[in-house]
Motif scaffolding. Structure first.
Motif, short mmCIF file in Angstrom:
data_model
loop_
_atom_site.label_atom_id
_atom_site.label_comp_id
_atom_site.label_asym_id
_atom_site.label_seq_id
_atom_site.Cartn_x
_atom_site.Cartn_y
_atom_site.Cartn_z
N ALA A 64 0.75 -1.13 -0.28
CA ALA A 64 0.41 -0.17 -0.04
C ALA A 64 1.01 1.32 0.28
CB ALA A 64 -0.67 0.34 1.29
N GLU B 167 -7.93 -0.93 4.97
CA GLU B 167 -8.69 -2.38 5.26
C GLU B 167 -8.31 -3.26 4.36
OE1 GLU B 167 -11.62 -4.68 6.61
OE2 GLU B 167 -10.79 -3.15 8.22
N ILE B 168 -8.18 -4.24 3.68
CA ILE B 168 -8.37 -4.93 2.45
C ILE B 168 -9.16 -5.59 2.80
CG2 ILE B 168 -6.56 -6.15 0.66
CD1 ILE B 168 -3.80 -4.26 1.59
N ASN B 169 -10.22 -6.28 1.88
CA ASN B 169 -10.76 -7.24 2.46
C ASN B 169 -10.89 -8.02 1.14
OD1 ASN B 169 -12.78 -4.85 3.45
ND2 ASN B 169 -12.20 -6.60 4.91
N TYR B 170 -10.28 -8.94 0.69
CA TYR B 170 -9.41 -9.80 -0.32
C TYR B 170 -9.90 -11.32 0.14
CZ TYR B 170 -5.44 -11.34 2.85
OH TYR B 170 -5.18 -12.02 3.66
N THR C 298 -9.16 -10.53 5.49
CA THR C 298 -9.20 -9.22 6.21
C THR C 298 -7.45 -8.92 6.26
OG1 THR C 298 -12.11 -9.09 6.32
CG2 THR C 298 -10.18 -7.31 7.47
N THR D 48 2.20 -5.89 2.29
CA THR D 48 1.41 -6.12 3.39
C THR D 48 2.12 -7.77 4.33
OG1 THR D 48 0.91 -7.53 1.89
CG2 THR D 48 0.18 -5.83 1.79
N ILE E 269 -2.87 -13.01 -1.61
CA ILE E 269 -4.24 -12.23 -1.77
C ILE E 269 -4.05 -12.52 -3.35
CG2 ILE E 269 -4.86 -10.12 -2.44
CD1 ILE E 269 -2.76 -8.98 -0.34
N VAL F 237 -8.65 -8.38 -4.52
CA VAL F 237 -9.30 -7.92 -3.94
C VAL F 237 -10.85 -6.94 -4.24
CG1 VAL F 237 -8.92 -5.05 -3.22
CG2 VAL F 237 -7.25 -6.77 -3.35
N PHE G 200 -11.89 -2.36 -0.60
CA PHE G 200 -10.12 -1.27 -0.26
C PHE G 200 -10.76 -0.08 0.29
CE2 PHE G 200 -6.11 0.91 -1.31
CZ PHE G 200 -5.52 0.48 -0.30
N LEU H 231 -2.71 0.47 -4.10
CA LEU H 231 -2.74 -1.43 -3.28
C LEU H 231 -1.83 -1.76 -5.26
CD1 LEU H 231 -2.79 -3.47 -1.35
CD2 LEU H 231 -5.36 -4.19 -2.34
N SER I 95 -12.12 2.14 -2.84
CA SER I 95 -11.68 1.95 -3.88
C SER I 95 -12.90 2.06 -4.57
CB SER I 95 -11.05 0.79 -3.89
OG SER I 95 -11.42 -0.01 -3.77
#
Length: 145
Positions: free
Chosen positions: A2, A12-15, A24, A37, A42, A45, A48, A69, A88
């Motif tokens: 990032a 926060e990345i939810n992937y 997460t 990270t 990953i 994604v 984000f 990212l 995002s």
């Protein structure tokens, strides 16, 4: 990795991982220096967004500069929080492994001052018109001009 240029402290990345499972990670940013990270698996994604920020600067946690990212080499951008935003705005979502997804409604809008431009949207899914799963085949479910 990032990369930040603003008053956002954490994102926060939810992937989905390489097995398609939801994960997460919260990444603490470091000014304009890229931050790696912890996750190394990953695959996709889905979200984000800003987790914490200096809200006294913008009032609502908006990024003063773009937050990207990217892969470690910096050659692929997976998601971006654009300056003035806090999440995002990519137009896709991948359903996690072992789960089903249903779209119950959608709103699409466009605006601008240039005459003669148009918007075309495609809603595509990996199932046919009967809801039968077709892995890897993205059928057009709705098309709007």
């Amino acid at each position: 990795m990032a990369h930040q240029q603003n008053c956002v402290w954490t994102v926060e990345i939810n992937y989905l991982d390489n097995l398609g499972a939801e994960q997460t990670e919260i990444v603490t940013l470091n000014g304009i220096t890229p931050v790696n990270t912890v996750a190394t698996n990953i695959w996709r994604v889905n979200q984000f967004h800003t987790k914490t920020a200096d809200i006294t600067t913008t009032g609502n946690g908006e990024a003063a500069g773009d937050i990207t990212l990217k892969n470690v080499a910096g050659t692929i951008t997976y998601a971006q929080i654009t300056a003035g935003g806090n999440h995002s705005r990519h137009g896709f979502f991948t359903i996690p492994a072992g789960m089903d997804g249903n779209i119950t409604s959608a709103t699409i809008s466009v605006g601008g001052t240039t005459v003669g431009r148009f918007l075309r949207t495609n809603l595509r899914a990996t199932c046919d018109h009967n809801g039968v799963l077709t892995p890897g085949i993205f059928h057009t479910s709705a098309l709007c001009y």
